[in-house]
Write a protein that holds these residues in place. Structure first.
Motif, PDB file in Angstrom:
ATOM      1  N   UNK A  11       0.835  -1.206   0.000  1.00  0.00           N
ATOM      2  CA  UNK A  11       0.000   0.000   0.000  1.00  0.00           C
ATOM      3  C   UNK A  11       0.870   1.256   0.000  1.00  0.00           C
ATOM      4  N   UNK A  12       1.992   1.211   0.699  1.00  0.00           N
ATOM      5  CA  UNK A  12       2.914   2.349   0.713  1.00  0.00           C
ATOM      6  C   UNK A  12       3.490   2.562  -0.685  1.00  0.00           C
ATOM      7  N   UNK A  13       3.837   1.474  -1.353  1.00  0.00           N
ATOM      8  CA  UNK A  13       4.370   1.567  -2.722  1.00  0.00           C
ATOM      9  C   UNK A  13       3.326   2.150  -3.670  1.00  0.00           C
ATOM     10  N   UNK A  14       2.045   1.790  -3.481  1.00  0.00           N
ATOM     11  CA  UNK A  14       0.970   2.351  -4.298  1.00  0.00           C
ATOM     12  C   UNK A  14       0.905   3.868  -4.132  1.00  0.00           C
ATOM     13  N   UNK A  15       0.959   4.338  -2.884  1.00  0.00           N
ATOM     14  CA  UNK A  15       0.907   5.773  -2.641  1.00  0.00           C
ATOM     15  C   UNK A  15       2.155   6.483  -3.169  1.00  0.00           C
ATOM     16  N   UNK A  16       3.290   5.815  -3.105  1.00  0.00           N
ATOM     17  CA  UNK A  16       4.514   6.377  -3.688  1.00  0.00           C
ATOM     18  C   UNK A  16       4.299   6.638  -5.174  1.00  0.00           C
ATOM     19  N   UNK A  17       3.737   5.666  -5.869  1.00  0.00           N
ATOM     20  CA  UNK A  17       3.533   5.828  -7.308  1.00  0.00           C
ATOM     21  C   UNK A  17       2.415   6.807  -7.629  1.00  0.00           C
ATOM     22  N   UNK A  68      10.382  10.323   2.427  1.00  0.00           N
ATOM     23  CA  UNK A  68       9.081  10.550   3.063  1.00  0.00           C
ATOM     24  C   UNK A  68       8.915  12.010   3.483  1.00  0.00           C
ATOM     25  N   UNK A  69       9.983  12.622   3.971  1.00  0.00           N
ATOM     26  CA  UNK A  69       9.899  14.011   4.418  1.00  0.00           C
ATOM     27  C   UNK A  69       9.583  14.934   3.236  1.00  0.00           C
ATOM     28  N   UNK A  70      10.191  14.681   2.085  1.00  0.00           N
ATOM     29  CA  UNK A  70       9.913  15.500   0.897  1.00  0.00           C
ATOM     30  C   UNK A  70       8.460  15.358   0.478  1.00  0.00           C
ATOM     31  N   UNK A  71       7.945  14.142   0.521  1.00  0.00           N
ATOM     32  CA  UNK A  71       6.552  13.921   0.160  1.00  0.00           C
ATOM     33  C   UNK A  71       5.625  14.674   1.114  1.00  0.00           C
ATOM     34  N   UNK A  72       6.017  14.778   2.368  1.00  0.00           N
ATOM     35  CA  UNK A  72       5.183  15.485   3.344  1.00  0.00           C
ATOM     36  C   UNK A  72       5.120  16.979   3.038  1.00  0.00           C
ATOM     37  N   UNK A  73       6.270  17.628   2.822  1.00  0.00           N
ATOM     38  CA  UNK A  73       6.216  19.070   2.591  1.00  0.00           C
ATOM     39  C   UNK A  73       5.836  19.436   1.169  1.00  0.00           C
ATOM     40  N   UNK A  74       5.908  18.491   0.237  1.00  0.00           N
ATOM     41  CA  UNK A  74       5.483  18.773  -1.142  1.00  0.00           C
ATOM     42  C   UNK A  74       3.979  19.052  -1.210  1.00  0.00           C
ATOM     43  N   UNK A  75       3.241  18.624  -0.202  1.00  0.00           N
ATOM     44  CA  UNK A  75       1.804  18.914  -0.172  1.00  0.00           C
ATOM     45  C   UNK A  75       1.532  20.410  -0.076  1.00  0.00           C
ATOM     46  N   UNK A  76       2.431  21.156   0.529  1.00  0.00           N
ATOM     47  CA  UNK A  76       2.252  22.607   0.575  1.00  0.00           C
ATOM     48  C   UNK A  76       2.376  23.194  -0.828  1.00  0.00           C
ATOM     49  N   UNK A  77       3.261  22.646  -1.619  1.00  0.00           N
ATOM     50  CA  UNK A  77       3.452  23.135  -2.986  1.00  0.00           C
ATOM     51  C   UNK A  77       2.266  22.753  -3.870  1.00  0.00           C
ATOM     52  N   UNK A 105      -6.724  16.913 -11.618  1.00  0.00           N
ATOM     53  CA  UNK A 105      -6.541  15.466 -11.467  1.00  0.00           C
ATOM     54  C   UNK A 105      -5.127  15.157 -10.971  1.00  0.00           C
ATOM     55  N   UNK A 106      -4.111  15.719 -11.619  1.00  0.00           N
ATOM     56  CA  UNK A 106      -2.731  15.482 -11.203  1.00  0.00           C
ATOM     57  C   UNK A 106      -2.475  16.012  -9.791  1.00  0.00           C
ATOM     58  N   UNK A 107      -3.054  17.157  -9.462  1.00  0.00           N
ATOM     59  CA  UNK A 107      -2.889  17.724  -8.123  1.00  0.00           C
ATOM     60  C   UNK A 107      -3.490  16.812  -7.059  1.00  0.00           C
ATOM     61  N   UNK A 108      -4.668  16.299  -7.348  1.00  0.00           N
ATOM     62  CA  UNK A 108      -5.325  15.398  -6.391  1.00  0.00           C
ATOM     63  C   UNK A 108      -4.544  14.096  -6.233  1.00  0.00           C
ATOM     64  N   UNK A 109      -4.061  13.539  -7.344  1.00  0.00           N
ATOM     65  CA  UNK A 109      -3.243  12.331  -7.262  1.00  0.00           C
ATOM     66  C   UNK A 109      -1.994  12.586  -6.419  1.00  0.00           C
ATOM     67  N   UNK A 110      -1.349  13.708  -6.676  1.00  0.00           N
ATOM     68  CA  UNK A 110      -0.134  14.026  -5.924  1.00  0.00           C
ATOM     69  C   UNK A 110      -0.451  14.239  -4.453  1.00  0.00           C
ATOM     70  N   UNK A 111      -1.535  14.944  -4.161  1.00  0.00           N
ATOM     71  CA  UNK A 111      -1.885  15.222  -2.773  1.00  0.00           C
ATOM     72  C   UNK A 111      -2.173  13.937  -2.001  1.00  0.00           C
ATOM     73  N   UNK A 112      -3.009  13.075  -2.554  1.00  0.00           N
ATOM     74  CA  UNK A 112      -3.349  11.821  -1.875  1.00  0.00           C
ATOM     75  C   UNK A 112      -2.110  10.936  -1.759  1.00  0.00           C
ATOM     76  N   UNK A 113      -1.378  10.796  -2.862  1.00  0.00           N
ATOM     77  CA  UNK A 113      -0.185   9.959  -2.842  1.00  0.00           C
ATOM     78  C   UNK A 113       0.853  10.441  -1.850  1.00  0.00           C
ATOM     79  N   UNK A 114       1.123  11.744  -1.861  1.00  0.00           N
ATOM     80  CA  UNK A 114       2.136  12.301  -0.945  1.00  0.00           C
ATOM     81  C   UNK A 114       1.704  12.185   0.513  1.00  0.00           C
ATOM     82  N   UNK A 115       0.445  12.472   0.779  1.00  0.00           N
ATOM     83  CA  UNK A 115      -0.055  12.416   2.151  1.00  0.00           C
ATOM     84  C   UNK A 115       0.096  11.021   2.742  1.00  0.00           C
ATOM     85  N   UNK A 117       1.716   8.367   1.476  1.00  0.00           N
ATOM     86  CA  UNK A 117       3.064   7.794   1.411  1.00  0.00           C
ATOM     87  C   UNK A 117       3.889   8.298   2.596  1.00  0.00           C
ATOM     88  N   UNK A 118       3.849   9.599   2.849  1.00  0.00           N
ATOM     89  CA  UNK A 118       4.623  10.161   3.965  1.00  0.00           C
ATOM     90  C   UNK A 118       4.168   9.543   5.287  1.00  0.00           C
TER      91      UNK A 118
END
Length: 142
Positions: A11-17, A68-77, A105-115, A117-118
């Protein structure tokens, strides 16, 4: 113990992708949109490109390496791109409307995945933010 030695759950790998797909989509969409598909009618396309594309360069290496830390703060971007897409959905039509849908769509994918995954990878690595009641500084003051 480094990050490579800790196994990653499916599941973590899914969120990473999911996060990487959303990030890559935004990274490719922004210059295509601004320079070729729907350049701005007013102002400079190069200035707009610099304003919209530059923030995506900051988390690039962490996204590639799966930090993981980058994925966490990338949500602000990614919030910038959600706001940008929602604004275009409200005021645009035609090609810009479709591009804004794709950006959302890409923003939502990134937001869910980053959240997630982190969150999940942080748990796997034993990283955590202490709860307020367990904070040693706060308990020493009380």
């Amino acid at each position: 113990m480094n990050e490579i030695s800790v196994p990653m759950a499916p599941s973590t790998r899914l969120y990473l992708w999911l996060g990487r797909i959303g990030f890559s989509g935004l990274f490719m969409l922004i210059p295509l949109w601004v320079l070729w598909l729907a350049p701005p009618e007013l102002g400079s396309a190069k200035v707009l490109l610099a304003l919209l594309w530059t923030p995506l360069w900051f988390p690039l290496w962490g996204m590639i390496t799966g930090k993981a830390y980058t994925f966490a703060w990338a949500n602000f971007i990614v919030m910038l791109y959600m706001i940008h897409s929602l604004t275009h959905l409200w005021v645009s039509s035609g090609t810009e409307f479709l591009l804004a849908l794709l950006e959302l769509l890409f923003s939502c994918l990134m937001f869910v995945g980053c959240t997630y995954y982190a969150r999940n990878r942080g748990k796997e690595l034993g990283l955590k933010i202490p709860k307020l009641k367990d904070d040693p500084i706060r308990t020493a003051k009380d």
